[in-house]
Design a protein around this motif. Structure first.
Motif, PDB file in Angstrom:
ATOM      1  N   THR A 185       0.883  -1.272   0.193  1.00 47.99           N
ATOM      2  CA  THR A 185      -0.086   0.215   0.024  1.00 47.99           C
ATOM      3  C   THR A 185       1.022   1.174   0.113  1.00 47.99           C
ATOM      4  N   TYR A 186       0.602   2.154  -0.905  1.00 51.42           N
ATOM      5  CA  TYR A 186       1.280   3.512  -0.829  1.00 51.42           C
ATOM      6  C   TYR A 186       0.472   4.555  -0.311  1.00 51.42           C
ATOM      7  N   GLN A 187       1.162   5.560   0.350  1.00 48.71           N
ATOM      8  CA  GLN A 187       0.527   6.394   0.837  1.00 48.71           C
ATOM      9  C   GLN A 187       1.515   7.630   1.087  1.00 48.71           C
ATOM     10  N   GLU A 227      19.225   0.611  -2.157  1.00 50.64           N
ATOM     11  CA  GLU A 227      18.680   0.308  -0.916  1.00 50.64           C
ATOM     12  C   GLU A 227      17.110  -0.071  -1.111  1.00 50.64           C
ATOM     13  N   ASN A 228      16.307   1.062  -2.522  1.00 55.23           N
ATOM     14  CA  ASN A 228      15.281   0.916  -2.925  1.00 55.23           C
ATOM     15  C   ASN A 228      14.806  -0.649  -3.555  1.00 55.23           C
ATOM     16  N   SER A 229      15.997  -0.899  -4.496  1.00 55.29           N
ATOM     17  CA  SER A 229      16.017  -2.019  -5.107  1.00 55.29           C
ATOM     18  C   SER A 229      15.956  -3.273  -4.338  1.00 55.29           C
ATOM     19  N   ASP A 266      15.124  -3.542  -1.250  1.00 53.84           N
ATOM     20  CA  ASP A 266      13.902  -3.617  -0.431  1.00 53.84           C
ATOM     21  C   ASP A 266      12.689  -4.325  -1.181  1.00 53.84           C
ATOM     22  N   ALA A 267      12.662  -4.000  -2.693  1.00 53.30           N
ATOM     23  CA  ALA A 267      11.848  -4.345  -3.672  1.00 53.30           C
ATOM     24  C   ALA A 267      12.168  -5.943  -3.876  1.00 53.30           C
ATOM     25  N   CYS A 268      13.197  -6.401  -3.907  1.00 54.99           N
ATOM     26  CA  CYS A 268      13.417  -7.839  -4.218  1.00 54.99           C
ATOM     27  C   CYS A 268      12.974  -8.545  -2.931  1.00 54.99           C
ATOM     28  N   GLU A 320      19.228  -1.190 -12.464  1.00 54.09           N
ATOM     29  CA  GLU A 320      17.928  -2.291 -12.746  1.00 54.09           C
ATOM     30  C   GLU A 320      17.878  -3.223 -11.768  1.00 54.09           C
ATOM     31  N   ASP A 321      16.624  -3.644 -11.363  1.00 57.08           N
ATOM     32  CA  ASP A 321      16.391  -4.804 -10.671  1.00 57.08           C
ATOM     33  C   ASP A 321      15.327  -5.537 -10.846  1.00 57.08           C
ATOM     34  N   ASN A 322      15.218  -6.674 -10.305  1.00 54.71           N
ATOM     35  CA  ASN A 322      14.168  -7.763 -10.706  1.00 54.71           C
ATOM     36  C   ASN A 322      13.174  -7.855  -9.632  1.00 54.71           C
ATOM     37  N   ARG A 375       4.554   9.761  -8.064  1.00 51.18           N
ATOM     38  CA  ARG A 375       4.741  10.232  -6.745  1.00 51.18           C
ATOM     39  C   ARG A 375       5.912   9.566  -5.988  1.00 51.18           C
ATOM     40  N   CYS A 376       6.392   8.372  -6.386  1.00 47.50           N
ATOM     41  CA  CYS A 376       7.444   7.615  -5.500  1.00 47.50           C
ATOM     42  C   CYS A 376       8.660   8.357  -6.021  1.00 47.50           C
ATOM     43  N   PHE A 377       8.825   8.891  -7.044  1.00 48.22           N
ATOM     44  CA  PHE A 377       9.925   9.663  -7.342  1.00 48.22           C
ATOM     45  C   PHE A 377      10.046  10.970  -7.623  1.00 48.22           C
ATOM     46  N   GLY A 421       5.454   6.839   0.050  1.00 45.64           N
ATOM     47  CA  GLY A 421       6.181   5.453  -0.222  1.00 45.64           C
ATOM     48  C   GLY A 421       5.231   4.571   0.363  1.00 45.64           C
ATOM     49  N   SER A 422       5.691   3.210   0.354  1.00 48.31           N
ATOM     50  CA  SER A 422       5.071   2.042   0.690  1.00 48.31           C
ATOM     51  C   SER A 422       5.590   1.597   2.146  1.00 48.31           C
ATOM     52  N   LYS A 423       6.453   2.234   2.648  1.00 49.19           N
ATOM     53  CA  LYS A 423       6.998   1.716   3.972  1.00 49.19           C
ATOM     54  C   LYS A 423       6.776   2.492   5.149  1.00 49.19           C
ATOM     55  N   TYR A 424       5.339   2.917   5.132  1.00 47.38           N
ATOM     56  CA  TYR A 424       5.363   3.679   6.320  1.00 47.38           C
ATOM     57  C   TYR A 424       4.526   2.867   7.508  1.00 47.38           C
ATOM     58  N   GLY A 467      14.138   1.281   3.741  1.00 49.84           N
ATOM     59  CA  GLY A 467      13.374   2.444   3.749  1.00 49.84           C
ATOM     60  C   GLY A 467      12.364   2.716   4.765  1.00 49.84           C
ATOM     61  N   THR A 468      12.099   4.050   4.874  1.00 51.62           N
ATOM     62  CA  THR A 468      11.589   4.429   6.196  1.00 51.62           C
ATOM     63  C   THR A 468      10.872   5.813   6.222  1.00 51.62           C
ATOM     64  N   PHE A 469      11.793   6.616   5.645  1.00 53.38           N
ATOM     65  CA  PHE A 469      10.987   8.201   5.730  1.00 53.38           C
ATOM     66  C   PHE A 469      10.214   8.426   4.387  1.00 53.38           C
ATOM     67  N   GLY A 470      10.423   7.781   3.243  1.00 52.38           N
ATOM     68  CA  GLY A 470       9.573   8.216   2.186  1.00 52.38           C
ATOM     69  C   GLY A 470      10.101   9.141   1.353  1.00 52.38           C
ATOM     70  N   LEU A 471      11.295   9.277   1.159  1.00 53.33           N
ATOM     71  CA  LEU A 471      12.246  10.553   0.634  1.00 53.33           C
ATOM     72  C   LEU A 471      13.305  10.219  -0.251  1.00 53.33           C
ATOM     73  N   GLY A 472      14.123   9.268  -0.006  1.00 56.91           N
ATOM     74  CA  GLY A 472      15.447   8.929  -0.564  1.00 56.91           C
ATOM     75  C   GLY A 472      15.399   8.856  -1.999  1.00 56.91           C
ATOM     76  N   GLY A 473      14.446   8.389  -2.626  1.00 65.33           N
ATOM     77  CA  GLY A 473      14.162   8.340  -4.002  1.00 65.33           C
ATOM     78  C   GLY A 473      14.107   9.795  -4.614  1.00 65.33           C
ATOM     79  N   THR A 474      13.128  10.301  -4.112  1.00 62.99           N
ATOM     80  CA  THR A 474      12.647  11.651  -4.577  1.00 62.99           C
ATOM     81  C   THR A 474      13.954  12.421  -4.214  1.00 62.99           C
ATOM     82  N   GLY A 517      20.128  11.061   7.101  1.00 62.62           N
ATOM     83  CA  GLY A 517      20.976  10.754   6.170  1.00 62.62           C
ATOM     84  C   GLY A 517      21.359   9.327   6.413  1.00 62.62           C
ATOM     85  N   LYS A 518      20.624   8.616   7.585  1.00 64.24           N
ATOM     86  CA  LYS A 518      20.870   7.197   7.914  1.00 64.24           C
ATOM     87  C   LYS A 518      22.284   6.875   8.192  1.00 64.24           C
ATOM     88  N   GLU A 519      23.175   7.465   8.765  1.00 64.35           N
ATOM     89  CA  GLU A 519      24.609   7.206   8.947  1.00 64.35           C
ATOM     90  C   GLU A 519      25.098   6.849  10.582  1.00 64.35           C
TER      91      GLU A 519
END
Ligand SMILES: Nc1ncnc2c1ncn2[C@@H]1O[C@H](COP(=O)(O)OP(=O)(O)OP(=O)(O)O)[C@@H](O)[C@H]1O
Ligand SMILES: Nc1ncnc2c1ncn2[C@@H]1O[C@H](COP(=O)(O)OP(=O)(O)OP(=O)(O)O)[C@@H](O)[C@H]1O
Ligand SMILES: [Mg+2]
Ligand SMILES: [Mg+2]
Lengths: 471, 471
Positions: A3-5, B38-40, B42-44, B77-79, B90-92, B98-101, B108-115, B430-432
């Motif tokens: 789910t996206y939000q 990290e997005n790729s 997570d997706a796999c 590129e990811d699978n 909106r994801c980018f 995002g989908s990780k809230y 992912g956790t903040f919904g901003l890294g890719g953007t 910055g997740k460091e």
């Protein structure tokens, strides 16, 4: 099934409040006080009024064996600009709303400190915040909460009161849960260091035990206030340039450069546009994306713009910094104190000034861990946490060879560094430590080395006198 | 004369991009690669597919004497799962989307890294980003930019392509300015450490010089995937409870507690509500603000909820962590390697698990500064910066007395710590580095002490064998 939000900015900082400094009950008290105090000091200084600030924390639900946190009422009063009625709700009820988004030195910069403080109080106590403010005309009293999911204020009550005494200023009163006992020493240190760099401010603090702490002003002299300036071409990027072309009404690039930027005269505009390969008669609105990129690259490389205008900065000056340090560290005439203000410098097109001081004296006690006592300030804000991650710590401990200045590990040295800029290189939203930006690091290093040479003379002289005494 | 304004979340991170990790040209390359990778990953992992990731950085405008940064095209590129067409923009193109809230372990956790990565590319090159993605049906190709002032995507082109091979995954291609040469070693280290904790991932990286780096997978075994869980009552606060009562449809508090929370059965619900002084038959929508506060306080103090459910976590497990470390550190059978996974623990109602490992061997070189080599991971993300501000560094250097385990300053020790949680205590966007959350600090300390006891046996044995050899 995935789910996206989206979430609002207030929701983001609600979920991640440690990132804004509200990481635990004792830190929350500290963060709340500093955010509100910084707002009050900004408000007074922006109209060159010596700040008179009254801060009180009252315990209304004590902690108990089960729970270490208590519930407090935090109240702050200032004699600053006040806030116009129509802006009060959003100033405290909306994240990313404020008056400090321009190019002028101030403590505030993100537009969220006050709101996050109100948010924290609300989620721990479910009580509304009360804001009373006047810009000199009527007094407006708001009772409000934040709609966290939608990042907007919810006004519960708005009263307009007569202002017989012509009062101007702001009062904020909110409930929050926290651990005052654990935060006490850091809080007191923060107030003391604030007094050190704002000797013109009068701050009274009454704590939950009813103890009164008074930081009297030592002078009425205030630093020359900063002015808002236009951006410098060195700091330009594609997005800023695009926005400028969208709002500008001039018809050619030559006038555009002169109108939008500082440091660009008629001759310079012409010269620069030729350097960038752009016809000065071009209409700004007709620039292609490639032209924009060409301009941005050229702006970074062109060497003949005037140096960035530092009138947007407001350093304390050597006199004021001296006064503040002498007073708060109780220095005597026999102690060594030297302050030094560097000329303006820049990074990424943003001007900055480093002011530093070194003090040495019997009356100064050594830092508990035996390391040098470092006071760090950014736009007059004392930075008390994450010292070892800060560029100032790096300069003091890695860039300077103190033994060449006759300083040993036992020398009770106090080092103070104040950085002023329209863009402080904070590494985090919590404003506790600075990134090691190369130009900034270089300036701090040079400032301390300059003072350290005088320190060496002082120490050498003392060694010599001690030797003569023994004979 | 004081002007008030609001800014959008994307505008905030545009102005303060150092806070998101994009602090200088070399760091920007690092930040961009890590956010996309990290997005790729997570997706796999979210569909338990061994990741096959192809990453390429191509130089299209070289740096020159004037300017150290070059312009690159970054392509990944990811699978993985792919992104449904209606969500791609909106994801980018939107910060805080995002989908990780939810309460499930992910990088992912903040919904901003890719953007923010797309934003950085855009403001340095004025080029759009290309995103190609399919969830298995048609392939959607978007060319887009971000409207930074309004935090929304601007779609320049959207093409729907036939998906003859039934491909599923995501391709992101963007231009950005940066300094690859300076970021090279950190980038390589990041990929190597990713391979260490994801030995089931296959990553190919082609750098601007055309060099190919291949991190082959060492196993097809993947950790058991995490599940989304409901919140635990210990983590509840006023705002979360308020939102639950607004959306819940049940008619009494007893059913409400069971429906909304994990760890609450019929008996527990009744017992807790009595403890809190709330009638179990109360309608959730009729709770007063004081009732809400009472419930929240009681929830924190009530001792009889079940322990938080750790099925929302996905630790690597001792086998997988061993495999990864052996492979990336080239350990031999003679070297010492011990891994250890702690039982789940919690802080503020969020479950977490610490996994740790210590390795010792001739083949391991000492860290250049002579300090212990520490590998830090949070939800499988390697943390490479700000080591001395991280709680892991504090534990290794302050909490553990290594000499009692026969470890000297010359011992070429490697320490790895992996923290999994639905809420990693990041101190910055910055997740460091991680905040020194007391429960987390305690768990890391205990994990390392546990392993260190075995280390001591190994070292003692080696000392003994060496003595016997000399006779
Ligand atoms: N005591 C005060 N007197 C006058 N104006 C105030 C006061 N407190 C807040 N404001 C106004 O409210 C705005 C928002 O305050 P807030 O602290 O949220 O953000 P900021 O100070 O602009 O930035 P930062 O997040 O860095 O503190 C300020 O910009 C200022 O205009
Ligand atoms: N390669 C990808 N495959 C599938 N989905 C993706 C991919 N990249 C991004 N997404 C989707 O886009 C959303 C936004 O990504 P973004 O990196 O901005 O935020 P996030 O990963 O949720 O959080 P964080 O800011 O902590 O990285 C993700 O939540 C995910 O749903
Ligand atoms: Mg503020
Ligand atoms: Mg992400």
């Amino acid at each position: 099934e995935i789910t996206y939000q989206s979430i609002s900015p207030s929701d983001f900082f609600y979920r991640n409040r440690e990132i804004a400094g509200f990481s635990n009950p004792s830190r929350a008290i500290y963060a709340a006080v500093r955010e509100l105090l910084e707002n009050s000091l900004d408000a007074c200084e922006s109209i060159s009024i010596p700040p008179k600030i009254y801060l009180r924390i009252t315990e209304i639900t004590p902690s108990d064996a089960e729970r270490e946190s208590a519930v407090y009422v935090l109240r702050i009063e200032d004699n600053g600009t006040g806030i116009p009625s129509e802006h009060i709700p959003r100033c405290f009820g909306q994240v990313f709303y404020g008056s400090k988004y321009n190019l002028k030195q101030a403590r505030g910069t993100f537009g969220l400190g006050g709101t996050i403080t109100v948010l924290y109080g609300q989620i721990t106590t479910h009580k509304p915040v009360k804001v009373v403010s006047s810009t000199g005309v009527e007094i407006h009293e708001y009772e409000m909460m934040i709609d966290i999911e939608y990042n907007r204020p919810m006004i519960l009550r708005h009263t307009v009161l007569e202002n017989k005494k012509g009062w101007r200023g702001t009062i904020v009163e909110l409930h929050l849960e926290g651990d005052y006992t654990r935060s006490m020493s850091k809080l007191y240190e923060y107030l003391k260091q604030t007094a050190m760099v704002c000797p013109y401010a009068d701050i009274t603090f009454v704590d939950p035990k009813g103890r009164l702490y008074r930081f009297e002003s030592a002078t009425n002299v205030m630093p020359k206030p900063p002015k808002t300036v236009r951006p410098h071409p060195h700091g330009i990027d594609v997005e800023t340039l695009r926005r400028m072309t969208a709002t500008s009404k001039v018809k050619n690039m030559k006038l555009f450069m002169i109108e939008q930027f500082q440091g660009v005269g008629v001759m310079t505009a012409e010269k620069f546009l030729n350097f960038a390969g752009i016809d000065p008669k071009t209409d700004p609105k007709s620039l292609s994306p490639d032209d924009v990129v060409k301009l941005v690259r050229a702006a970074k490389e062109f060497k003949e713009f005037l140096r960035p205008d530092a009138s947007c900065l407001s350093p304390l000056g050597e006199e004021l910094l001296s006064t503040g340090i002498r007073k708060e560290l109780n220095l005597t005439e026999k102690d060594f104190l030297r302050v030094y203000q560097r000329h303006p410098s820049t990074y990424s097109g943003f001007p900055f000034i480093v002011e530093a001081a070194i003090a040495l004296g019997r009356s100064l006690s050594k830092n508990e861990e035996g390391s040098k006592m470092i006071y760090r300030f950014a736009n007059r804000i004392p930075l008390l946490f994450d010292e070892s991650s800060c560029v100032v710590w790096k300069v003091v401990n890695k860039n300077i060879n103190w033994s060449t200045y006759k300083v040993s590990n036992d020398t009770p040295l106090v080092i103070a560094v104040h950085l002023c800029s329209t863009k402080i290189p904070y590494k985090s939203v919590g404003k506790e430590f600075l990134a090691d930006q190369p130009e900034v690091e270089k300036e701090i290093t040079n400032a301390l080395r300059h003072i350290a040479r005088y320190l060496r003379l002082y120490i050498s002289r003392n060694i010599r006198l001690a030797k003569e005494k023994r004979r």
